[in-house]
Scaffold this motif. Sequence first.
Motif, short mmCIF file in Angstrom:
data_model
loop_
_atom_site.label_atom_id
_atom_site.label_comp_id
_atom_site.label_asym_id
_atom_site.label_seq_id
_atom_site.Cartn_x
_atom_site.Cartn_y
_atom_site.Cartn_z
N PHE A 36 28.38 53.97 46.07
CA PHE A 36 29.35 54.17 44.99
C PHE A 36 29.21 55.62 44.52
O PHE A 36 28.19 56.26 44.77
CB PHE A 36 29.06 53.23 43.82
CG PHE A 36 29.46 51.80 44.06
CD1 PHE A 36 28.73 51.00 44.94
CD2 PHE A 36 30.56 51.25 43.43
CE1 PHE A 36 29.09 49.68 45.18
CE2 PHE A 36 30.92 49.93 43.65
CZ PHE A 36 30.19 49.15 44.52
N GLN A 38 30.15 58.35 41.04
CA GLN A 38 30.62 58.49 39.68
C GLN A 38 30.83 59.97 39.39
O GLN A 38 29.85 60.73 39.29
CB GLN A 38 29.63 57.88 38.69
CG GLN A 38 30.14 57.84 37.27
CD GLN A 38 29.29 56.96 36.38
OE1 GLN A 38 28.19 56.56 36.74
NE2 GLN A 38 29.80 56.63 35.21
N GLU A 43 34.59 56.40 36.02
CA GLU A 43 33.83 55.19 36.28
C GLU A 43 33.15 55.28 37.65
O GLU A 43 33.59 56.02 38.52
CB GLU A 43 34.75 53.97 36.25
CG GLU A 43 35.33 53.65 34.90
CD GLU A 43 36.13 52.36 34.91
OE1 GLU A 43 36.48 51.88 33.83
OE2 GLU A 43 36.40 51.84 36.01
N ARG A 44 32.13 54.51 37.83
CA ARG A 44 31.46 54.41 39.12
C ARG A 44 32.35 53.59 40.05
O ARG A 44 32.71 52.46 39.74
CB ARG A 44 30.09 53.75 38.97
CG ARG A 44 29.21 53.86 40.19
CD ARG A 44 27.82 53.31 39.92
NE ARG A 44 27.16 53.97 38.80
CZ ARG A 44 25.90 53.74 38.46
NH1 ARG A 44 25.17 52.88 39.14
NH2 ARG A 44 25.38 54.38 37.44
N ARG A 45 32.68 54.17 41.20
CA ARG A 45 33.64 53.54 42.09
C ARG A 45 33.09 53.36 43.49
O ARG A 45 32.25 54.14 43.96
CB ARG A 45 34.93 54.38 42.15
CG ARG A 45 35.69 54.41 40.84
CD ARG A 45 36.99 55.15 40.98
NE ARG A 45 37.77 55.10 39.74
CZ ARG A 45 38.93 55.70 39.57
NH1 ARG A 45 39.47 56.40 40.55
NH2 ARG A 45 39.56 55.59 38.42
N PHE A 46 33.58 52.35 44.15
CA PHE A 46 33.19 52.02 45.52
C PHE A 46 33.60 53.13 46.49
O PHE A 46 34.71 53.65 46.41
CB PHE A 46 33.84 50.70 45.93
CG PHE A 46 33.64 50.34 47.36
CD1 PHE A 46 34.65 50.55 48.30
CD2 PHE A 46 32.45 49.77 47.79
CE1 PHE A 46 34.47 50.21 49.62
CE2 PHE A 46 32.27 49.44 49.12
CZ PHE A 46 33.28 49.65 50.03
N TYR A 92 25.50 56.82 44.43
CA TYR A 92 24.50 55.76 44.29
C TYR A 92 24.56 54.82 45.49
O TYR A 92 25.65 54.44 45.92
CB TYR A 92 24.77 54.93 43.04
CG TYR A 92 24.70 55.69 41.74
CD1 TYR A 92 25.82 56.33 41.23
CD2 TYR A 92 23.51 55.74 41.02
CE1 TYR A 92 25.76 57.02 40.04
CE2 TYR A 92 23.44 56.43 39.81
CZ TYR A 92 24.58 57.07 39.34
OH TYR A 92 24.51 57.75 38.14
N ARG A 103 32.86 45.40 47.18
CA ARG A 103 33.68 46.31 46.38
C ARG A 103 33.42 46.16 44.88
O ARG A 103 33.91 46.96 44.07
CB ARG A 103 35.17 46.07 46.64
CG ARG A 103 35.66 46.57 47.98
CD ARG A 103 37.16 46.40 48.05
NE ARG A 103 37.74 46.97 49.26
CZ ARG A 103 38.12 48.22 49.37
NH1 ARG A 103 37.99 49.05 48.36
NH2 ARG A 103 38.65 48.66 50.50
N ARG A 105 31.26 46.37 41.78
CA ARG A 105 30.06 47.04 41.29
C ARG A 105 29.12 46.07 40.57
O ARG A 105 27.90 46.12 40.81
CB ARG A 105 30.50 48.14 40.33
CG ARG A 105 29.39 48.98 39.72
CD ARG A 105 29.99 49.90 38.69
NE ARG A 105 30.63 49.15 37.60
CZ ARG A 105 31.59 49.65 36.83
NH1 ARG A 105 32.02 50.88 37.02
NH2 ARG A 105 32.10 48.92 35.86
N ASP A 106 29.63 45.22 39.74
CA ASP A 106 28.78 44.35 38.91
C ASP A 106 28.09 43.24 39.70
O ASP A 106 27.22 42.56 39.15
CB ASP A 106 29.60 43.75 37.78
CG ASP A 106 30.08 44.79 36.79
OD1 ASP A 106 30.99 44.49 36.01
OD2 ASP A 106 29.55 45.92 36.82
N TYR A 108 26.35 43.79 42.47
CA TYR A 108 25.21 44.32 43.22
C TYR A 108 23.89 43.95 42.55
O TYR A 108 23.77 43.96 41.32
CB TYR A 108 25.34 45.82 43.39
CG TYR A 108 26.22 46.21 44.55
CD1 TYR A 108 27.61 46.04 44.47
CD2 TYR A 108 25.69 46.70 45.73
CE1 TYR A 108 28.42 46.35 45.54
CE2 TYR A 108 26.50 47.03 46.81
CZ TYR A 108 27.86 46.85 46.70
OH TYR A 108 28.67 47.18 47.77
N TRP A 111 20.02 48.80 42.69
CA TRP A 111 20.62 50.14 42.67
C TRP A 111 19.56 51.21 42.84
O TRP A 111 18.44 51.07 42.33
CB TRP A 111 21.34 50.38 41.34
CG TRP A 111 22.61 49.61 41.20
CD1 TRP A 111 22.74 48.33 40.73
CD2 TRP A 111 23.92 50.05 41.55
NE1 TRP A 111 24.07 47.96 40.77
CE2 TRP A 111 24.81 49.00 41.26
CE3 TRP A 111 24.44 51.24 42.07
CZ2 TRP A 111 26.19 49.09 41.48
CZ3 TRP A 111 25.80 51.33 42.28
CH2 TRP A 111 26.66 50.26 41.99
#
Length: 121
Positions: A36, A38, A43-46, A92, A103, A105-106, A108, A111
């Motif tokens: 991911f 950021q 926002e943190r994105r795939f 990340y 896809r 994020r939440d 996972y 990290w």
Amino acid sequence: VQLQASGGGLVQAGGSLRLSCAASGLTFSGYAVGWFRQGPGKERRFVTAISGATTLYADSVRGRFTISSDDAKNTVYLLMNSLKPEDTAVYYCAAVAKWRYVRIRDKYDYWGQGTLVTVSS
């Protein structure tokens, strides 16, 4: 469990970098591993994910980035070519138990700490 991301740095537009994600306390072959990113104020994105021979890429990086894994080293790599200033972000790596969640994020489980990639124009 610890995921260690490395390989970030400063590169000019059009250049390349290879990021690494090494795991301890966890065997990557039993998980899907994703990257991911950021960017500043975003926002943190795939970005991409891998599980075995299966890979998935975000549209924004498909054809420029390549994810791969080395099971013997328990490490996942992200080769980034043709870098653009908009690729600037903290990258990340993370591990998730089920491919269908790659896809999200939440979903996972683990990290890494992130590695900064800066692409200058």
